[in-house]
Design a protein around this motif. Sequence first.
Motif, mmCIF file in Angstrom:
data_model
loop_
_atom_site.group_PDB
_atom_site.id
_atom_site.type_symbol
_atom_site.label_atom_id
_atom_site.label_comp_id
_atom_site.label_asym_id
_atom_site.label_seq_id
_atom_site.Cartn_x
_atom_site.Cartn_y
_atom_site.Cartn_z
ATOM 1 N N GLU A 1 0.834 -1.211 0.000
ATOM 2 C CA GLU A 1 0.000 0.000 0.000
ATOM 3 C C GLU A 1 0.864 1.255 0.000
ATOM 4 O O GLU A 1 0.586 2.207 -0.729
ATOM 5 N N ASN A 2 1.923 1.263 0.820
ATOM 6 C CA ASN A 2 2.823 2.417 0.860
ATOM 7 C C ASN A 2 3.535 2.618 -0.474
ATOM 8 O O ASN A 2 3.684 3.742 -0.945
ATOM 9 N N GLU A 3 3.984 1.510 -1.087
ATOM 10 C CA GLU A 3 4.651 1.606 -2.382
ATOM 11 C C GLU A 3 3.708 2.190 -3.438
ATOM 12 O O GLU A 3 4.095 3.061 -4.221
ATOM 13 N N MET A 4 2.486 1.727 -3.453
ATOM 14 C CA MET A 4 1.516 2.220 -4.423
ATOM 15 C C MET A 4 1.213 3.702 -4.184
ATOM 16 O O MET A 4 1.079 4.479 -5.132
ATOM 17 N N LEU A 5 1.132 4.098 -2.923
ATOM 18 C CA LEU A 5 0.890 5.495 -2.579
ATOM 19 C C LEU A 5 2.042 6.382 -3.050
ATOM 20 O O LEU A 5 1.825 7.414 -3.683
ATOM 21 N N ILE A 6 3.265 5.949 -2.761
ATOM 22 C CA ILE A 6 4.435 6.734 -3.166
ATOM 23 C C ILE A 6 4.537 6.802 -4.689
ATOM 24 O O ILE A 6 4.705 7.879 -5.263
ATOM 25 N N ASN A 7 4.445 5.658 -5.365
ATOM 26 C CA ASN A 7 4.574 5.636 -6.826
ATOM 27 C C ASN A 7 3.429 6.367 -7.503
ATOM 28 O O ASN A 7 3.590 6.893 -8.600
ATOM 29 N N GLY A 8 2.270 6.395 -6.874
ATOM 30 C CA GLY A 8 1.117 7.076 -7.451
ATOM 31 C C GLY A 8 1.165 8.577 -7.292
ATOM 32 O O GLY A 8 0.472 9.302 -8.008
ATOM 33 N N ASN A 9 1.979 9.061 -6.365
ATOM 34 C CA ASN A 9 2.018 10.497 -6.084
ATOM 35 C C ASN A 9 3.366 11.152 -6.321
ATOM 36 O O ASN A 9 3.475 12.363 -6.205
ATOM 37 N N CYS A 10 4.384 10.366 -6.606
ATOM 38 C CA CYS A 10 5.730 10.929 -6.793
ATOM 39 C C CYS A 10 6.294 10.442 -8.128
ATOM 40 O O CYS A 10 6.552 9.253 -8.310
ATOM 41 N N ASP A 11 6.464 11.374 -9.051
ATOM 42 C CA ASP A 11 6.938 11.015 -10.392
ATOM 43 C C ASP A 11 8.328 10.381 -10.356
ATOM 44 O O ASP A 11 8.600 9.431 -11.092
ATOM 45 N N MET A 12 9.200 10.903 -9.497
ATOM 46 C CA MET A 12 10.549 10.359 -9.410
ATOM 47 C C MET A 12 10.505 8.914 -8.903
ATOM 48 O O MET A 12 11.184 8.038 -9.445
ATOM 49 N N ALA A 13 9.703 8.655 -7.873
ATOM 50 C CA ALA A 13 9.602 7.294 -7.330
ATOM 51 C C ALA A 13 9.051 6.338 -8.379
ATOM 52 O O ALA A 13 9.506 5.198 -8.491
ATOM 53 N N TYR A 14 8.088 6.797 -9.170
ATOM 54 C CA TYR A 14 7.520 5.965 -10.229
ATOM 55 C C TYR A 14 8.590 5.586 -11.249
ATOM 56 O O TYR A 14 8.724 4.426 -11.627
ATOM 57 N N ILE B 216 12.772 1.477 -13.530
ATOM 58 C CA ILE B 216 14.123 1.152 -13.984
ATOM 59 C C ILE B 216 15.006 0.627 -12.859
ATOM 60 O O ILE B 216 16.166 0.299 -13.088
ATOM 61 N N GLY B 217 14.461 0.548 -11.638
ATOM 62 C CA GLY B 217 15.229 0.076 -10.498
ATOM 63 C C GLY B 217 15.475 -1.422 -10.581
ATOM 64 O O GLY B 217 14.723 -2.165 -11.198
ATOM 65 N N GLY B 218 16.510 -1.841 -9.963
ATOM 66 C CA GLY B 218 16.904 -3.245 -10.000
ATOM 67 C C GLY B 218 18.333 -3.319 -10.486
ATOM 68 O O GLY B 218 18.807 -2.452 -11.217
ATOM 69 N N ARG B 219 19.014 -4.339 -10.075
ATOM 70 C CA ARG B 219 20.428 -4.462 -10.395
ATOM 71 C C ARG B 219 20.688 -4.578 -11.894
ATOM 72 O O ARG B 219 21.683 -4.064 -12.395
ATOM 73 N N TRP B 220 19.799 -5.229 -12.645
ATOM 74 C CA TRP B 220 20.093 -5.561 -14.031
ATOM 75 C C TRP B 220 19.316 -4.758 -15.062
ATOM 76 O O TRP B 220 19.664 -4.765 -16.246
ATOM 77 N N LYS B 221 18.274 -4.063 -14.659
ATOM 78 C CA LYS B 221 17.453 -3.348 -15.643
ATOM 79 C C LYS B 221 18.229 -2.319 -16.460
ATOM 80 O O LYS B 221 18.076 -2.279 -17.683
ATOM 81 N N PRO B 222 19.071 -1.487 -15.854
ATOM 82 C CA PRO B 222 19.823 -0.529 -16.691
ATOM 83 C C PRO B 222 20.708 -1.217 -17.736
ATOM 84 O O PRO B 222 20.781 -0.775 -18.883
ATOM 85 N N SER B 223 21.348 -2.315 -17.350
ATOM 86 C CA SER B 223 22.204 -3.037 -18.295
ATOM 87 C C SER B 223 21.376 -3.677 -19.409
ATOM 88 O O SER B 223 21.792 -3.689 -20.573
ATOM 89 N N ILE B 224 20.215 -4.195 -19.066
ATOM 90 C CA ILE B 224 19.330 -4.761 -20.084
ATOM 91 C C ILE B 224 18.861 -3.675 -21.039
ATOM 92 O O ILE B 224 18.891 -3.842 -22.263
ATOM 93 N N LEU B 225 18.457 -2.543 -20.485
ATOM 94 C CA LEU B 225 18.002 -1.428 -21.322
ATOM 95 C C LEU B 225 19.101 -0.958 -22.267
ATOM 96 O O LEU B 225 18.857 -0.683 -23.444
ATOM 97 N N TRP B 226 20.339 -0.874 -21.747
ATOM 98 C CA TRP B 226 21.443 -0.434 -22.600
ATOM 99 C C TRP B 226 21.648 -1.396 -23.765
ATOM 100 O O TRP B 226 21.805 -0.993 -24.910
#
Length: 131
Positions: free
Chosen positions: A10-23, A28-38
């Motif tokens: 619930e807290n995660e959904m609240l933060i991601n729903g109201n904070c553009d940076m958190a969303y 893109i968070g996670g150890r491997w997502k940036p490398s996969i995206l690159w």
Amino acid sequence: MRKQSSTNLENEMLINGNCDMAYTLDLIGGRWKPSILWRLANGTMRYSDLRRSLPAVSERILILQLREMEGHGLISRKVYPEVPPRVEYQLTDLGKSLEPVINVLTDWGAENRPGSETKSRRCWGYPKSEV
């Protein structure tokens, strides 16, 4: 899988729903997502090539992170009806729009990471020969 009724969710959904940076960081968070995206920013890749280019990631985590990014619309997955099956991944337009964000984060890390005076390897933009 997390409980749908947990306070943490619930807290995660609240933060991601109201904070553009958190969303954005959630996507893109996670150890491997940036490398996969690159890697996908350089073009379409077969699953086996993507897996080979990231030898330190477990197959389970790679699949999990690919599914998350596909669910968020950052990448697309195409399965060819062949034997053996061929699966290809590519960035969507939404995924491609993250390149400047990843580059800014990388530049900040290069300037502020302890020991960054040594040669930096950019998770998004280092040359293919270093992959």
